[in-house]
Design an enzyme around this catalytic site. Structure first.
Site, PDB file in Angstrom:
ATOM      1  N   ASP A 280       0.856  -1.173   0.000  1.00  0.00           N
ATOM      2  CA  ASP A 280       0.000   0.000   0.000  1.00  0.00           C
ATOM      3  C   ASP A 280       0.903   1.238   0.000  1.00  0.00           C
ATOM      4  O   ASP A 280       2.122   1.141   0.187  1.00  0.00           O
ATOM      5  CB  ASP A 280      -0.962  -0.023   1.201  1.00  0.00           C
ATOM      6  CG  ASP A 280      -2.204   0.810   0.889  1.00  0.00           C
ATOM      7  OD1 ASP A 280      -2.151   1.623  -0.058  1.00  0.00           O
ATOM      8  OD2 ASP A 280      -3.230   0.658   1.580  1.00  0.00           O
TER       9      ASP A 280
HETATM   10  C1  BGC Z   1      -5.110   2.944   0.053  1.00  0.00           C
HETATM   11  C2  BGC Z   1      -5.207   1.846  -0.972  1.00  0.00           C
HETATM   12  C3  BGC Z   1      -5.149   2.427  -2.348  1.00  0.00           C
HETATM   13  C4  BGC Z   1      -3.867   3.213  -2.490  1.00  0.00           C
HETATM   14  C5  BGC Z   1      -3.649   3.806  -3.873  1.00  0.00           C
HETATM   15  C6  BGC Z   1      -3.941   3.872  -0.206  1.00  0.00           C
HETATM   16  O1  BGC Z   1      -3.959   4.981   0.606  1.00  0.00           O
HETATM   17  O2  BGC Z   1      -5.031   2.388   1.338  1.00  0.00           O
HETATM   18  O3  BGC Z   1      -6.365   1.099  -0.765  1.00  0.00           O
HETATM   19  O4  BGC Z   1      -5.268   1.434  -3.309  1.00  0.00           O
HETATM   20  O5  BGC Z   1      -3.870   4.258  -1.542  1.00  0.00           O
HETATM   21  O6  BGC Z   1      -4.481   4.854  -4.115  1.00  0.00           O
END
Ligand code: BGC
Length: 748
Positions: A280
Site C-alpha cells: 500500500d
Molecule cells: C489505500 C489503498 C489504495 C492506495 C492507492 C492507499 O492509501 O489504502 O487502498 O489502493 O492508496 O491509491
C-alpha cells in the site's frame, strides 16, 4: 427481462474473448526468462518501483527512460498514458511497457453502490457485471490494473473504510470478492476491457483498534485463518486474482509488508500465488515509523525479503536495493523472483503487444446498459428496515409529496467514497428522478431543511415543516456526506450528524407519515430515528443511478430485497458487533436487570453474572441478514437428505418458500450452520450459502442447497484445517436469527 439480456450480453462477450490460459503459460514463462536474462540489476529494481503519475514531470519521464519505473498509478488521462508508454517502449533500453494502475473501486465513471451496498444485494451476478463495466470504462482510458476489491472483514462501523468492504461475514466477502475479481479480469487478462484486480489489504486491516484507520491489529493466526484470510484465498485460487496488496497495519506487531510468513508461506507456498505483491501507499517507509525498521534501507530489505515485489510510491527499493544486494542483505534470486512476477503480469495483460490506448474506440462510458446495471445494483442494495402499516410502496391515492433533507439532491455525496472518476454532473439524484419519473402524477414540493449532513443551522426548519404540512407523505433524505466515510475517515460516534435527527423529530410532530431514507457509508446508530419514522429505507451511497432506483422502489416498480451485510448496533459503545462471534460461557439471558431498574444499594451479585450492558442490554438494532420486503415470505418443511454424514458427503437441504404477500419479489434465502462442540470455541452460527429466489404472489418453490461437509472445516486447536466430527445445527431463514432448524451429525 431487460436484465437477463444484459447478463447475456456480458456472458457472450466473455465467451467470445475466451482463450486458453494453459497454452499461454509456458510461452509467457519463456518470454519472462528471456527478458529477465537481458536485464541489468538496475532495470530489475526499476520494475519493482511504482510511482504516482498524478503530476507528471520531466523527472518522471527521465526515470521511465532510465528504466527506473515499472508501474504508474493515477494516470487516467489516455493521452498521458500513451505518452508515458511511448517513453517506456521507445526510449528505455529494453522497451518494457508500464502497467498503469488506478483505484477503480465501485465503478469508473458509471458509479455503482459502495461495495458495502453491493454486498447487501447478496447478488454476485450484479456485482460481477458491475466490475466488468468498471473495467470496460477504465480500460478505455488506459487503466490496466485496479486496486480492488477490498475484502477486509469489517466489524466496526467507526472505521471509515467499512464502506469499501463487503461487511462482517467471511463467506459473503468470499463470494463478492470472487465475483468482483472475475468481473474485472474477465476470462483472459489480455482481452480488451479486462484489467488486473488486486486483493487488498493483506491482512486484518479492517480490524484496526477502535476503528481508527491505520491502527494496530492483534488477530491471532487461527483467527486470520478462520475469518480474515479466506476471501483472499478464494479470490486467488478460485478467481485467479492477479495481484495482492499488503496493508498498512502491523498485526501482532508485524507490519504486513514485512510479514514473511504470510507472504511466502501462506500466499506463495500454500496458495501457489504467482502474481504481483504490491505494497500500500508508502507502507514500506511506514515500517520505520512503526519502529519495525531502523531506516528506509532496513525497511526495503525487510520488505523484499518478506516477499514484496513492488513498492508503491515511497521509492525505498530504488534508493537502497543495489546496496542491499552488494552487501548480501538481499539475494539476487529474491529480486529475480519479484521481477518474474511483475513481467508475468505484464505479459498476461498483453502489454508488450498492446501498451497504448486506442483513442478512436467508441466510448461505452455511461452507455444505457451501464446505467441500467448501476440502477439494478442500487435497487438490490437498498435495505428496507421498517415499513409500518405498509406505507411503502406509496399508494396512488397520494397526490402531494414533500421531499426534504440534505441528501435528496446531493449529487456528489451520493457517489460515496472512492469514486475518483465519478462525475456529479452525471449523478441522478432522488429529487430529480422523482420529479422526472413521477412528476406528472404527483405534486412534489421540496425543501432541503439542512444544507448538508453536518449542518446545524435550523433556520430552514420552519419551511420544511410548512412543506410537510401541505403533503400527504414526507420523503426525508438523511445520512452522511461521502467525505465522512472512506480512508482515514473514522468516526467515534456513528450517529446522524448535524441537526438531522432534530429535523426528523420536528417533521414527525406534523403527524404526516415519514419515510426516512439514509445514504451512508456505514451502519449508523438510528434507533431513535427508526422509532420516529413510519418507514426506513437504507440506501448506503447508491452511486450514479441512486435516484431512479429510489424512485422505482418508492412507487413499487421494484421491490426491496437487500439484506444487511453488517450488524447495526444501537450504540457505538457496543462495537465490535457481529453475528458470527464465538460462543461464550455466560451469554445474556435477555431478562437481565437494566440500569433504571437497579434498586438503590443493590448487592454486587444481585444483577446476575451474564454478558450484557447495564445501559444498553444485549440486543443490536438490526441483525446481520435482516431486510424486509413489500411482500411476506413463509418458510416451511426444512428437510435434510440425511442426519448422519461422513466427511466426504454432501448434504442436500430443501426448504419450501412461499410468497404470502401481494408483490412479486426476490427473497435472499440464507443457510447457516452451527458447530455445537469443537476443539476450540466455535461461532454461534456461520453463513454457509444463500440464494436469491424470485416468487410471484402466492407462488411457492422448493429451494435446494448442496452443502458439502468439507464446508464445515475450520482451523482447529492443532492449527489444522479439518471438519471435526460431532453434532451440528443447520438453520435456514430470511435473516440470521429467524430461522427453521434441524440437527445433523458428522461421523468420525
Ligand atoms: C489505500 C489503498 C489504495 C492506495 C492507492 C492507499 O492509501 O489504502 O487502498 O489502493 O492508496 O491509491
Amino acid at each position: 427481462m431487460k436484465y437477463s439480456y444484459l447478463s447475456l450480453f456480458f456472458i457472450l462477450l466473455s465467451c467470445f474473448q475466451f482463450t486458453t490460459c494453459f497454452a499461454q503459460d509456458k510461452k509467457i514463462e519463456d518470454k519472462v526468462e528471456a527478458l529477465l536474462a537481458k536485464m541489468t540489476l538496475k532495470e530489475k529494481i526499476g520494475q519493482m518501483n511504482q510511482l504516482n503519475g498524478r503530476m507528471p514531470s520531466e523527472k518522471l519521464y527521465q526515470q521511465i527512460r532510465n528504466g527506473e519505473v515499472g508501474s504508474i498509478l493515477n494516470a487516467e488521462n489516455p493521452e498521458l498514458v500513451n505518452q508515458l508508454q511511448k517513453i517506456a517502449k521507445e526510449e528505455s533500453t529494453l522497451g518494457i511497457p508500464l502497467v498503469i494502475a488506478r483505484d477503480v473501486i465501485h465503478g469508473f465513471k458509471t458509479i455503482f453502490p459502495i461495495p458495502l451496498g453491493q454486498a447487501a444485494s447478496f447478488d454476485p451476478e450484479i456485482v460481477e457485471i458491475g466490475s466488468q463495466i468498471a473495467a470496460r470504462e477504465a480500460y478505455e482510458k488506459g487503466i490496466r490494473w485496479t486496486f480492488a476489491p477490498m475484502m477486509d472483514i469489517a466489524r466496526d462501523s467507526r472505521w471509515g473504510r467499512i464502506a469499501e468492504s463487503f461487511g462482517e461475514d467471511t463467506y459473503l466477502s468470499e463470494i463478492m470478492a470472487v465475483a468482483m475479481v472475475k468481473g474485472f479480469q474477465g476470462k483472459d487478462l489480455s482481452n480488451p476491457a479486462s484489467i488486473a484486480a488486486c486483493a487488498k489489504h493483506f491482512i486484518a486491516y479492517g480490524a484496526a483498534e477502535g476503528g481508527r484507520d491505520y491502527n494496530l491489529t492483534n488477530i491471532t493466526q487461527r483467527q486470520l485463518r478462520n475469518f480474515y484470510l479466506p476471501p483472499f484465498e478464494k479470490a486467488i485460487r478460485e478467481a485467479g486474482c492477479a495481484t495482492l496488496m499488503t496493508s498498512f497495519n502491523a498485526n501482532d506487531g508485524i507490519p504486513a509488508s514485512g510479514n514473511e510468513f504470510l507472504l511466502r508461506t501462506v500466499l506463495r507456498k500454500e496458495w501457489g500465488f504467482d502474481g504481483v505483491v504490491v505494497t500500500d501507499y508508502n507502507s514500506i517507509r511506514d515500517m520505520v515509523r512503526i519502529g519495525f525498521s531502523e531506516d528506509n534501507k532496513d525497511a526495503a530489505m525487510k520488505a523484499a525479503n518478506a516477499g514484496v515485489d513492488m513498492e508503491m510510491a515511497s521509492g525505498t527499493y530504488l534508493q537502497n536495493m543495489e546496496a542491499l544486494i552488494a552487501e548480501g542483505k538481499v539475494e539476487q534470486k529474491t529480486i529475480d523472483d519479484a521481477v518474474r512476477n511483475i513481467l508475468r503480469l505484464k505479459y498476461r495483460l498483453g502489454l508488450f503487444e498492446n501498451p497504448y490506448v486506442n483513442l478512436k474506440v467508441k466510448s461505452s462510458i455511461y452507455s444505457e446498459n451501464h446505467l441500467q446495471a448501476a440502477k439494478k445494483a442500487a435497487e438490490e442494495s437498498f435495505v428496507l428496515l421498517k415499513n409500518k402499516n405498509n406505507l411503502l410502496p406509496l399508494k396512488n391515492t397520494i397526490k402531494t409529496i414533500a421531499i426534504i433533507g440534505p441528501m435528496a439532491d446531493a449529487s456528489h455525496d451520493q457517489m460515496g467514497t472512492w469514486a475518483f472518476d465519478g462525475e456529479k454532473g452525471m449523478t441522478q439524484t432522488p429529487l430529480k428522478a422523482l420529479q422526472k419519473q413521477y412528476g406528472k402524477d404527483v405534486k412534489f414540493i421540496y425543501e432541503q431543511g439542512l444544507a448538508f449532513s453536518r449542518d446545524n443551522n435550523k433556520t430552514n426548519f420552519s419551511k420544511a415543516i410548512e412543506v410537510a404540512k401541505q403533503a400527504d407523505v414526507v420523503l426525508l433524505f438523511l445520512g452522511e456526506e461521502a467525505i465522512l466515510s472512506g480512508e482515514a475517515h473514522s468516526l467515534a460516534e456513528i450517529n446522524l450528524k448535524g441537526a438531522q435527527s432534530q429535523l426528523l423529530e420536528e417533521l414527525s410532530k406534523t403527524r404526516k407519515p415519514v419515510v426516512t431514507m439514509i445514504m451512508a457509508g456505514r451502519a449508523l446508530t438510528i434507533e431513535k430515528e427508526t422509532a420516529l419514522s413510519d418507514a426506513v429505507l437504507y440506501l448506503w451511497h447508491p452511486g450514479t443511478m441512486g435516484g431512479p432506483a429510489v424512485a422505482d422502489i418508492l412507487f413499487g416498480k421494484a421491490v426491496p430485497s437487500g439484506k444487511l451485510p453488517i450488524t447495526f448496533p444501537k450504540y457505538a459503545g457496543q462495537i465490535p458487533v457481529y453475528y458470527n462471534h464465538d460462543k461464550i460461557g455466560r451469554p445474556a439471558k435477555k431478562t437481565e436487570i437494566l440500569l433504571n431498574d437497579i434498586p438503590l444499594e443493590a448487592k454486587q451479585s444481585s444483577l446476575g453474572t451474564t454478558s450484557y450492558y447495564l445501559d444498553a442490554a444485549f440486543d443490536n438494532l438490526f441483525d446481520f441478514g435482516y431486510g424486509l420486503s413489500y411482500t411476506t415470505f413463509e418458510y416451511s418443511n426444512l428437510s435434510l437428505s440425511t442426519d448422519v454424514l461422513s466427511k466426504s458427503d454432501i448434504l442436500t437441504v430443501t426448504v419450501d418458500l412461499k410468497n404470502t404477500g401481494k408483490f412479486q419479489a426476490n427473497e435472499v434465502v440464507q443457510l447457516y450452520t452451527s458447530d455445537l462442540v469443537g476443539s476450540i470455541a466455535r461461532p454461534i452460527k456461520e453463513l454457509k450459502d444463500f440464494r436469491r429466489i424470485n416468487l410471484k404472489p402466492g407462488e411457492s418453490k422448493k429451494v435446494a442447497f448442496k452443502l458439502p461437509v468439507s464446508k464445515l472445516a475450520f482451523w482447529n486447536i492443532n492449527n489444522i484445517q479439518t471438519v471435526e466430527p460431532g453434532k451440528f445445527t443447520l438453520m435456514v431463514g430470511g435473516n440470521s436469527y429467524d430461522v427453521l432448524q434441524k440437527d445433523f451429525t458428522v461421523a468420525p
